[in-house]
Design an enzyme around this catalytic site. Sequence first.
Site: not given
Length: 275
Positions: A19, A21
């Site tokens: 991922d 952020d």
Amino acid sequence: MTNSQAVKKVSPDVAAFFDLDKTIIATSSAAAFSRPFYDGGLITKAAALRSAYAHFLFMLGGANEDQTERMREQLSALVAGWPVEQVTSIVSDTLHQYIDPYVYAEALELIQEHRARGHDVVIVSASGSEVVAPIAMMLGADHSISTRMEIADGKYTGNIDFYAYGENKAHAIEELAQERGYDLAKCYAYSDSITDVPMLSVVGHPHSVNADRAFRRVCDENGWVSLTFRKPVSLNRLLTPLQSIFVAGTVLALGVGVGLLIRTWRGGKRRPTSG
């Protein structure tokens, strides 16, 4: 076979899915560009303030699924009519200013470790492809999976072709694994968000990063490894001189690279994209 193909391990069956952020970078990649988009005349001051508030909620972990969906709808309405070339240019010109200082040292070390083991690295993010693809290139990732906005006549229509969120992330990972020959039981995944439980569930080695209490409880129940990243630093400070030259060359090539990606996406709807 080219020299780069000869050096790179052929068809690795293991990938590490990251991922973006709050996992690789200590900020929201989409909100990080609100200032240059404002300076470029793409958004109003009110929209910039809403983006800042959304970013505040995001960093606090306070954005629930309903709020996230509303932010998605607002984003869709916001970008309608934006010229794609202008967005690409702004991201390319300001990438290091707004993203470089926020890369977690621990994340970069993990990426480098996976690459040293011959694993592919894939960035998976709900942010738009025009933001995610350049960041993935900057980090040396092999592929990226991200939200794709519909484009017509060189502008965003406001419609979303593919929203890389929740179950969609997991489906896109499975699709890419089938395409690239990854054995998901051997693969790794890293995320900070409970909304990425589907993504973590499809690999054999799931990890949480900086999990909040609710997400850590889920991880503990599933026996997943929990990591803590604490050191956001400038990417250039962690690179060797040779790597810095490579990154500089990558930034110069972003306009061409992202332009080619956009033209490819216009030709048809595909979930995984090259990073």
